[in-house]
Design an enzyme around this catalytic site. Structure first.
Site: not given
Ligand code: BGC
Length: 399
Positions: A158-159
């Site tokens: 993720n990201e």
């Molecule tokens: C992430 C989440 C985060 C959300 C809100 C995303 O970058 O994957 O984990 O809570 O943004 O900031």
């Protein structure tokens, strides 16, 4: 297909992440970080939303709303509590979630890594360790072996761009480093780890689309900011979009617009509408980033995350409507967009900002863990059921 309608197989879901909802993820680098005074973390994640125990209640909610998919993450720190030592109990836990998703008519979207590392991996250098790709590959192989036959869609990391940026350049996520060279090393490691994870998933049981989820923004240069803008676009987006060839989809995650001046990102213009996070209110970012991702990497797109932190749920409804209008416009133009996941199901642990940011379509009582759906939850569910956007924003009564 008429603008404002979605194909029958379009996925409408809500997204979550293990550390943010499960609770007591004590064997992870984030838990340690939250308990380090200098980290600046507002809260400990503590029991989070207790989803480690209440996960079926969460699935029941998603189903009752009318969504057809649920995105959650598997926690490496639980599955492999010590190097090479895998927990059958943790693997079975996630297997039951996947199976129950199917029972409830939900396509399970599984993320293998969402921000956290087991403490043992962090101690060995985390994403700077020469072992990282092999370690993530081995962990992924185990998870794929345990649940692969039930996975609907898999997201590797993720990201990865945010983990590298926040952890190694801005120094606000663990390991709180600010060093451009180390940021570049970690960024490369993200891409090699992704490849190792794709291979592990494809070698295991089940056949399902595999991809990376990337944090994207609507980036713009203001006068004199062209070089900073070009650099950000290259390091945070394009270097990844070029590395995903051969994947089955790209996961787009987006929240706002960023403007770059000669010295880097500049403040939001005076008077611009802001979210509780301090971001510019910009649901149009979804259409922008979907178009950009599709054009640069050529893969089918899934909006694996977008959302807004807001106390006023009417703002969330407005954000969702505008965001989905953008997705519908992309589909009408022939872009292959396969799903939309609102971030997030439950008000949860927002990393350094702790429990101060209500992103959820469902509120969660911090003492009793009672789940309380907001009007936006019903609203998103109604769109998912009808596969159609209703009347334009403003035409619906605000609550
Ligand atoms: C992430 C989440 C985060 C959300 C809100 C995303 O970058 O994957 O984990 O809570 O943004 O900031």
């Amino acid at each position: 297909m008429a603008t404002g309608t979605f194909p029958d197989n379009f996925l409408f879901g809500a997204a979550t992440a293990a550390h943010q909802i499960e609770g007591s993820n004590t064997n992870s680098d984030w838990w340690a970080f939250e308990h380090t005074a200098s980290s600046g973390c507002r809260d400990s994640s503590g029991d989070a939303c207790d989803s480690w125990h209440r996960w079926d209640e969460d699935l029941a909610l998603v189903q009752s709303l009318g969504l057809n998919s649920y995105r959650f993450s598997v926690e490496w720190a639980r599955v492999e509590p010590a190097p090479g030592e895998f927990s059958p109990v943790a693997l079975d836990h996630y297997r039951r979630i996947v199976q129950r998703c199917h029972d409830r008519g939900l396509v399970p979207v599984v993320t293998l890594h969402h921000f956290t590392l087991p403490t043992w991996m962090a101690e060995r250098g985390g994403f700077e360790s020469p072992e990282i790709a092999a370690r993530l590959g081995a962990y992924t192989e185990r998870v794929a072996g345990a649940i692969g036959d039930g996975i609907g869609l898999a997201c590797t990391i993720n990201e990865p761009n945010i983990v590298a940026l926040m952890g190694y350049l801005l120094g606000v996520f663990p390991p709180a480093v600010r060093d451009r060279k180390r940021f570049e090393v970690v960024s490369d490691a993200m891409r090699s780890s992704h490849r190792a994870m794709v291979e592990a998933l494809r070698a295991g049981p089940g056949r399902y689309p595999v991809g990376l989820t990337l944090s994207m923004a609507e980036m713009e240069a203001i006068e004199g900011g062209e070089a900073q803008y070009a650099q950000a676009l290259e390091h945070l987006e394009d270097a990844y979009l070029r590395a995903v060839g051969g994947d089955d989809f790209i996961g787009v995650q987006c929240y706002t617009r960023l403007r770059f001046g000669p010295d880097g990102p500049v403040d939001i213009p005076e008077g611009a509408r802001r979210t509780l996070m301090g971001y510019e209110f910009r649901p149009e970012v979804v259409e922008h980033t979907v178009r950009r991702a599709a054009a640069v990497c050529g893969l089918p797109v899934v909006v694996t995350e977008t959302g807004i932190s807001a106390d006023d749920d009417a703002e969330r409804i407005e954000f969702i409507d505008t965001a989905l209008r953008g997705v519908a416009a992309c589909i009408a133009d022939g872009i292959d967009v396969r799903g939309f996941y609102y971030w997030t199901l439950l008000d949860n642990f927002e990393w350094v900002l702790g429990y101060s940011q209500p992103f959820g379509i469902v509120a969660c009582d911090r003492a009793t863990f009672e789940r309380m759906p907001k009007p936006s939850a019903t609203h998103l569910g109604r769109i998912a059921r009808s596969r159609e956007l209703g009347s334009p924003v403003g035409a619906e009564p605000r609550q």
